[in-house]
Design an enzyme around this catalytic site. Structure first.
Site, mmCIF file in Angstrom:
data_model
loop_
_atom_site.group_PDB
_atom_site.id
_atom_site.type_symbol
_atom_site.label_atom_id
_atom_site.label_comp_id
_atom_site.label_asym_id
_atom_site.label_seq_id
_atom_site.Cartn_x
_atom_site.Cartn_y
_atom_site.Cartn_z
ATOM 1 N N ASP A 1 0.832 -1.206 0.000
ATOM 2 C CA ASP A 1 0.000 0.000 0.000
ATOM 3 C C ASP A 1 0.874 1.267 0.000
ATOM 4 O O ASP A 1 2.082 1.214 0.254
ATOM 5 C CB ASP A 1 -0.894 -0.030 1.243
ATOM 6 C CG ASP A 1 -2.182 0.758 1.082
ATOM 7 O OD1 ASP A 1 -2.292 1.540 0.127
ATOM 8 O OD2 ASP A 1 -3.075 0.598 1.949
ATOM 9 N N ASP B 1 -10.544 2.168 -3.367
ATOM 10 C CA ASP B 1 -11.126 1.981 -2.037
ATOM 11 C C ASP B 1 -12.647 2.085 -2.092
ATOM 12 O O ASP B 1 -13.319 1.814 -1.103
ATOM 13 C CB ASP B 1 -10.583 3.034 -1.062
ATOM 14 C CG ASP B 1 -9.252 2.619 -0.472
ATOM 15 O OD1 ASP B 1 -8.884 1.438 -0.611
ATOM 16 O OD2 ASP B 1 -8.566 3.474 0.115
HETATM 17 C C1 DGJ Z 1 -5.790 1.952 1.881
HETATM 18 C C2 DGJ Z 1 -6.166 0.720 1.131
HETATM 19 O O1 DGJ Z 1 -6.616 1.030 -0.140
HETATM 20 C C3 DGJ Z 1 -7.201 -0.053 1.923
HETATM 21 O O2 DGJ Z 1 -7.642 -1.160 1.194
HETATM 22 C C4 DGJ Z 1 -6.586 -0.461 3.221
HETATM 23 O O3 DGJ Z 1 -5.547 -1.355 3.001
HETATM 24 C C5 DGJ Z 1 -6.110 0.761 3.970
HETATM 25 N N1 DGJ Z 1 -5.260 1.579 3.177
HETATM 26 C C6 DGJ Z 1 -5.392 0.361 5.218
HETATM 27 O O4 DGJ Z 1 -4.828 1.426 5.852
#
Ligand code: DGJ
Length: 727
Positions: free
Chosen positions: A478, A548
């Site tokens: 991430d 997201d």
């Molecule tokens: C952003 C990601 O896109 C989410 O899926 C998740 O992993 C969060 N970060 C966790 O902090």
């Protein structure tokens, strides 16, 4: 595939689908003659008109007033010697001048495709698949050489370009811009399609007419960004998904990028693509060279679907690497939207047990397992286990998951650091920060300076200490903020314009090492959803978390836009709870399932809270997906009806042998006394006979006559699946 005609002074790059013509023009300037459908030959009849245009200068050495590079279509234009349009490069010489004059010097044709140094790139498996042309241009005064590189594969309708500059002088040259490619188009009407957006709304397709003037599509965020994907398509005004010409331009890079489109007064269009020139300054020392990322330009004579299919095939076959390159991806359950940071043994083990009962193949533990990470204000950089959060720790959980016959995945955010972390307390100097200024935070975190080898080494050691101890099958990588106050303490003031690109080179070096040393791990990239969904990352990680935003209706547009370039096997898509956490929308489980199945399928909700009916439906979805995932992940993807155009959306998948197909119909909003909807399929064998439910129908009927969507679908968020198998 590549020939040079000495008499005509023309290079012809050619396969069965495309031709690309380059001419060495008067005075050694490199002109662009043509890119498009394959020509059987080039007879030499098409020559740039010698026609004086006032205020267009004649280059030094030219004999006629009618010859000016200001009006010529060029391969790699510069500044200062007569072309006033957008340049492909901008160099500051030791004497302060920005004027250069590069002319043709020589060429070489190589079998295969040489690797780029330290950058992601398409590759060959056998030399005979492709040929590469290097054209060398020289500026004898500045003692600089430009090497333009063009690769053509036998089997893809694409040209892959990059540029290298070498400094043969005894003084340092500052490179302020070095585009990967310039593509000039003759006078014709063109539209541009680009993929823009923001967090939770990535890769929205926008189509605009290209008008006279300049339009820039870029990112200055330190990553390819949610806001502007490093891709554009130039199309005819009449081009659709199924017909018309389309030129895709995709930069294989994950950092700051720019594409400048300029239409001049003679209605010629120039497209310059590369690393963002804003704030870029590379000190090219005597004897040194600098190489750009590459651009993959795809040509289609038959609409956008064909363009996208070429990208999908080329990227899957010759950009993505590793064990999972062409391997079916496991269905997964991710705990993020189920628990966020707030999890314990009971919740996590409960989700694992339920996932197993539903047939899901992998459990992914997301953020919150390290340091003392109970919220997003702490612990990034401390990649050691949060003692006691899970009684048996990561190893205990991984063992348990494996005992259930499932795989185990883990989340990392390696490039980031929280002010409240052990690592920051030890090394506050390791972040990107400008001396004597405050540091902006975003999600309460800073960016580690990945241009530094010591920083990378520390994070690598921390990560691999976990990987060497805990059996991990999957990593989600991430990155949850963009870069500000970009400055690296290790570099001289004159080199600060290099930091963003050095960061990318450092990151790529890290990714190369990690993925080569842990070849069994499936990697998924992520940046707050789809903030770094680009071809550069695909070279290391075969799939990406698309957004997201897990709302099925938002996802129609996001996944539709993403599929313009990126293969379905790279598009991570999960079914989440309702009301949706991003939009508060309450959609049917059926539509959430069908939208997510049109990508790499998973779930991201609290499985322990499901009703019996939901469990039954999810079990069926998982089983159905597993049965058809080869087709869904690696079949030919066809966009039938766009969510940007109507309330009737349809996508389709056809196996490479055309023996099976799947179509999904989605209707976000219900309508009273609604019109009847016919779905016309595509990509089938015309005279193949396909079984659909209890009927046998020819491909030609399915494609031309079509079939009615079920009229009994009612309510919002309706959907229907169609599966066809040749008999
Ligand atoms: C952003 C990601 O896109 C989410 O899926 C998740 O992993 C969060 N970060 C966790 O902090």
């Amino acid at each position: 595939m590549i020939t040079f005609d000495e008499n005509k002074q023309v290079f012809h790059l050619k396969n069965e689908q495309i031709s690309y013509l380059i001419q060495i023009e008067e005075e050694g300037y490199l002109a662009h003659l043509y890119y498009g459908q394959a020509l059987s030959d080039y007879s030499g009849h098409y020559q740039f008109l010698r026609s004086n245009r006032s205020f267009s200068p004649n280059p030094a050495g030219a004999t006629a007033r009618s010859y000016s590079i200001d009006t010529l279509m060029l391969e790699y234009p510069g500044y200062g010697y007569g072309d006033f349009r957008e340049p492909a490069f901008n160099l500051k010489l030791a004497n302060g001048s920005r004027v250069t004059d590069f002319r043709y010097d020589r060429y070489e044709i190589l079998a295969g495709k040489p690797k780029l140094t330290g950058l992601p790139s398409t590759y060959v498996k056998e030399e005979k698949e492709a040929e590469t042309l290097h054209i060398y241009l020289k500026d004898p005064v500045a003692q600089l050489t430009l090497r333009l590189s063009y690769t053509i594969y036998a089997d893809y309708s694409a040209i892959i370009r990059s540029t290298k500059i070498s400094n043969e002088s005894t003084t340092t040259v500052e490179v302020n811009q070095l585009a990967s490619q310039c593509l000039d188009f003759p006078n014709r009407a063109l539209d541009v399609i680009h993929l823009n957006g923001t967090w939770a709304k990535e890769r929205q397709m926008t189509r605009e007419k290209i008008e006279i003037g300049t339009r820039v599509f870029d990112s200055k965020r330190g990553s390819s960004s949610h806001q502007q994907n490093p891709f554009v398509a130039l199309v005819e005004p009449t081009t659709t998904e199924f017909q018309g010409e389309a030129y895709g331009i995709c930069l294989v890079y994950s950092g700051n990028h720019e594409t400048v489109i300029q239409k001049d007064a003679f209605l010629q269009t120039r497209v310059v693509t590369g690393i963002n020139s804003f704030n870029f300054g590379w000190q090219l020392l005597p004897g040194a060279a600098f190489e750009t990322p590459e651009v993959v330009s795809v040509y289609s004579a038959t609409g956008l679907n064909t363009m996208s299919q070429t990208y999908h095939d080329l990227f899957n076959q010759r950009l993505v690497r590793g064990k999972y390159q062409l391997q079916e991806r496991p269905t997964l359950i991710n705990n993020w939207e189920a628990t966020y940071f707030n999890f314990n043994d009971e919740k996590i083990y409960g989700i694992v047990d339920q996932a197993k009962a539903l047939g899901i193949e992998m459990f992914v533990l997301d953020d919150g397992w390290f340091g003392v990470r109970d919220d997003d204000n702490r612990s990034l950089g401390d990649w050691f286990e949060y003692e006691g959060k899970l009684a048996k720790g990561l190893a205990g959980l991984a063992d348990y998951v494996h005992q259930q016959g499932m795989k185990f995945g883990l989340w990392f955010e390696p490039e980031m650091i929280s002010a409240n972390s052990e690592l920051y307390r030890q090394h506050p100097e390791w972040v990107l920060a400008t001396p004597n200024r405050g540091k902006s935070v975003s999600r309460n975190q800073y960016v580690l300076d990945f241009s530094r080898a010591d920083v990378r080494e520390n994070i690598y050691q921390q990560m691999t200490a976990i990987l060497d101890r805990v059996p991990i099958d999957y990593i989600k990588w991430d990155m949850n903020r963009n870069m500000t106050e970009v400055y690296s303490l290790l570099l001289d003031p004159a080199m600060q314009g290099e930091v963003s690109h050095r960061y990318m080179l450092g990151l790529y070096e890290f990714l190369e090492k990690l993925t080569q040393n842990y070849p069994e791990i499936l990697f998924e990239s992520c940046s707050g959803g789809g903030g770094r969904f680009d071809a550069g990352f695909l070279h290391y990680m075969p799939q990406a978390w698309t957004s997201d935003n897990t709302d099925a209706i938002s996802r129609l547009k996001i996944q539709h836009g993403t599929s313009m370039v990126y293969p379905i096997s790279s598009i991570g898509a999960h079914v989440s709870a309702v009301p949706n956490h991003q939009t508060n929308r309450q959609t049917s489980l059926a539509i959430r399932g069908n939208v997510a199945m049109s990508g790499v399928f998973g779930y991201e909700l609290d499985l322990t809270q499901l009703t019996a009916d939901e469990k039954a439906e999810i079990k069926e979805q998982v089983q159905f997906y597993k049965q058809h995932r080869q087709l869904l992940q690696f079949g030919t993807f066809i966009r039938l009806q766009s969510p940007y155009e109507s309330n009737d959306v349809a996508w389709m998948f056809v196996s490479k042998d055309q023996k099976e197909a799947m179509a999904f119909y989605f209707r976000p909003l219900a309508d009273a006394a609604a019109p009847f909807v016919t779905l016309k399929l595509a990509g089938l064998k015309t005279d193949g006979i396909y079984q659909w439910n209890d009927q046998q129908i020819t491909g030609s009927e399915l494609m031309h006559l079509g079939l009615y969507v079920d009229d009994s679908l009612h309510g919002d968020y309706a959907t229907q699946r169609f599966y066809f198998k040749e008999v």
